[in-house]
Design an enzyme around this catalytic site. Structure first.
Site, PDB file in Angstrom:
ATOM      1  N   TYR A 187     -16.161  18.814 -13.263  1.00  0.00           N
ATOM      2  CA  TYR A 187     -16.512  17.406 -13.454  1.00  0.00           C
ATOM      3  C   TYR A 187     -17.591  17.058 -12.406  1.00  0.00           C
ATOM      4  CZ  TYR A 187     -16.058  12.345 -13.235  1.00  0.00           C
ATOM      5  OH  TYR A 187     -16.312  11.004 -13.215  1.00  0.00           O
ATOM      6  N   ARG A 196       0.854  -1.202   0.000  1.00  0.00           N
ATOM      7  CA  ARG A 196       0.000   0.000   0.000  1.00  0.00           C
ATOM      8  C   ARG A 196       0.888   1.248   0.000  1.00  0.00           C
ATOM      9  NH1 ARG A 196      -1.570   1.579   4.700  1.00  0.00           N
ATOM     10  NH2 ARG A 196      -2.493  -0.380   5.358  1.00  0.00           N
ATOM     11  N   LYS A 222      -8.261   8.683 -18.185  1.00  0.00           N
ATOM     12  CA  LYS A 222      -8.579   9.305 -19.467  1.00  0.00           C
ATOM     13  C   LYS A 222      -7.374   9.270 -20.412  1.00  0.00           C
ATOM     14  CE  LYS A 222     -12.286   9.923 -17.043  1.00  0.00           C
ATOM     15  NZ  LYS A 222     -12.583  11.130 -16.282  1.00  0.00           N
ATOM     16  N   ASP A 242      -6.887  20.502 -12.033  1.00  0.00           N
ATOM     17  CA  ASP A 242      -7.302  19.239 -12.654  1.00  0.00           C
ATOM     18  C   ASP A 242      -6.946  19.344 -14.137  1.00  0.00           C
ATOM     19  OD1 ASP A 242      -8.660  17.176 -13.953  1.00  0.00           O
ATOM     20  OD2 ASP A 242     -10.416  17.283 -12.656  1.00  0.00           O
TER      21      ASP A 242
HETATM   22  C1  PLP Z   1     -13.066  11.462 -15.018  1.00  0.00           C
HETATM   23  C2  PLP Z   1     -12.682  12.726 -14.400  1.00  0.00           C
HETATM   24  C3  PLP Z   1     -12.404  12.808 -13.033  1.00  0.00           C
HETATM   25  C4  PLP Z   1     -12.550  11.620 -12.100  1.00  0.00           C
HETATM   26  O1  PLP Z   1     -11.623  10.618 -12.379  1.00  0.00           O
HETATM   27  P1  PLP Z   1     -11.911   9.049 -12.119  1.00  0.00           P
HETATM   28  O2  PLP Z   1     -10.668   8.401 -12.629  1.00  0.00           O
HETATM   29  O3  PLP Z   1     -13.133   8.698 -12.919  1.00  0.00           O
HETATM   30  O4  PLP Z   1     -12.125   8.866 -10.663  1.00  0.00           O
HETATM   31  C5  PLP Z   1     -12.008  14.034 -12.517  1.00  0.00           C
HETATM   32  N1  PLP Z   1     -11.896  15.124 -13.308  1.00  0.00           N
HETATM   33  C6  PLP Z   1     -12.166  15.080 -14.635  1.00  0.00           C
HETATM   34  C7  PLP Z   1     -12.025  16.327 -15.447  1.00  0.00           C
HETATM   35  C8  PLP Z   1     -12.569  13.899 -15.227  1.00  0.00           C
HETATM   36  O5  PLP Z   1     -12.856  13.866 -16.523  1.00  0.00           O
END
Ligand code: PLP
Length: 379
Positions: free
Chosen positions: A98, A46, A195, A170
């Site tokens: 998001y 972990r 993504k 982000d």
């Molecule tokens: C998908 C997404 C998230 C969350 O990420 P996960 O991997 O699905 O937990 C946060 N911010 C943006 C802009 C996203 O597209």
């Protein structure tokens, strides 16, 4: 080292015992110690796993950051950042986030006495109305999901530094190929690795990157203590995915531009949200802080009919109707009922997330097939 070379090689060493060029999947929960405390830097997986370590170094290098931490999801990474705060602290963030981030802020952390201000960050002057001595964090998403608002990262960083608060960005939509917030003064970069970084729609993962040693120490403590750490198999898949990040992004951008232009000239399409258009409200900022404009595009249709939007979303053949984005395959999504269903209707309406808005994640297929598909779906 230049980006493409870093994508393949940064942080990645051939396996010392066999010379294997690909990072081995250290599928183990624990590591044998010669005597108590006498180990090779790994005690329990972990806290630290060699496959994950190489990935963390690799992602940090792509963001020009000193430190990287990988999480079991993007939300896990965001959760760790908010856990830096205490009850009474305040956060300034955007009004087009998001959906999952909005849900976590309002439905989880608001209950812990943390106050969130959701404001229009496309004009950073709006921050001054909300910032005070309790503000500890500015959380920026740019470009935003799904209306592709662009926020000036450098300008936010000046304000954050002046008020002694942390600026977190982000960077999921841009990926490190298009934008490096740490170079513009951000303290923390967050990614949904799920993504573009992973890129193949086969892994859920998140990451944080930072330069500051103390911030890294605090976040690594939360990382290990709260435990949203990813497994070695997923770390391997992402290391493999990143080796083609620059090639994929080049094609995402090329296809994205063609599709944005096609949609803009289509008689049934009303508004196209894409930061590459000169008339995009913050196009100049996008040009300044991004290397290209990416493959994320949202559009509204003239009829404003939810049924028409549903019809388009269900009659595509090359695009697939699905949540998520950033993978090699093209996806269409209906934000109001899918990714942004957890955002209240009046909040959605305020930022343009209408019932007839569709979001595209343009993949790396042949552009002719993608254009043909949209043509037949729009009818
Ligand atoms: C998908 C997404 C998230 C969350 O990420 P996960 O991997 O699905 O937990 C946060 N911010 C943006 C802009 C996203 O597209």
């Amino acid at each position: 080292m230049k980006f493409a070379t870093k994508a393949l090689h940064a942080g990645v060493e051939p396996d010392p015992t066999t010379g294997a060029i690909m990072t081995p999947i250290y599928q183990t929960s624990t590591f044998v110690q010669a005597s108590p405390g006498n180990h090779k830097g790994y005690a329990y997986a972990r806290g630290k796993n060699p496959t994950r370590n190489q990935l963390e170094k690799n992602i940090a290098a792509l963001e020009n950051a000193k430190h990287g931490l990988c999480f079991s999801s993007g939300m896990g990474a965001t959760d760790a950042v908010i856990k830096l705060l205490r009850p009474g602290d305040e956060v300034i963030t955007g009004d087009d986030l998001y959906g999952g981030t909005y849900r976590m802020f309002t439905k989880v952390f608001a209950n812990y006495g943390i106050k969130f201000h959701f404001i229009n960050l496309t004009d950073v002057n709006n921050i001054s109305k909300y910032i005070n001595e309790k503000t500890k964090l500015i959380w920026v998403e740019t470009p935003t999901n799904p209306t592709m608002q662009v926020v000036d990262i450098s300008a936010c960083s000046v304000i954050a530094k002046k008020h002694g608060c942390v600026l977190a960005v982000d960077n999921t939509f841009a990926s490190p190929y298009l934008q490096n917030p740490i170079d513009m003064g951000a303290d923390i970069v967050m990614h949904s690795v799920t993504k573009y970084l992973g890129g193949h729609s086969d892994v859920i993962m998140g990451a944080l990157c930072m330069n500051d040693d103390k911030l890294h120490e605090q976040l690594a403590f939360i990382h290990n203590s709260c435990g949203a750490t990813p497994g070695p198999m997923d770390s391997f898949l992402v290391l493999r995915g990143i080796k083609t990040l620059h090639l994929r992004m080049e094609r995402h951008c090329f296809n994205g531009r063609k599709i944005a232009e096609f949609l803009k000239s289509h008689p049934k399409v009303d508004k196209v949200y894409w930061p590459g258009f000169a008339e995009h409200p913050n196009h100049e900022i996008a040009k300044k802080q991004m290397r290209d404009f990416g493959g994320m595009i949202s559009f509204d249709i003239k009829s404003k009919s939810k049924e028409d939007a549903f019809k388009i979303a269900s009659s595509v053949k090359v695009f697939s109707l699905a949540e998520s984005l950033g993978g090699v395959e093209s996806l269409v999504n209906h934000p109001a009922t899918m990714t942004h269903a957890s955002v209240p209707a009046d909040e959605r309406a305020r930022v343009g997330v209408t019932d007839s808005l569709l979001r595209l994640s343009v993949g790396v297929e042949d552009i002719d097939d993608l254009l043909e598909d949209l043509k037949q779906a729009l009818g």
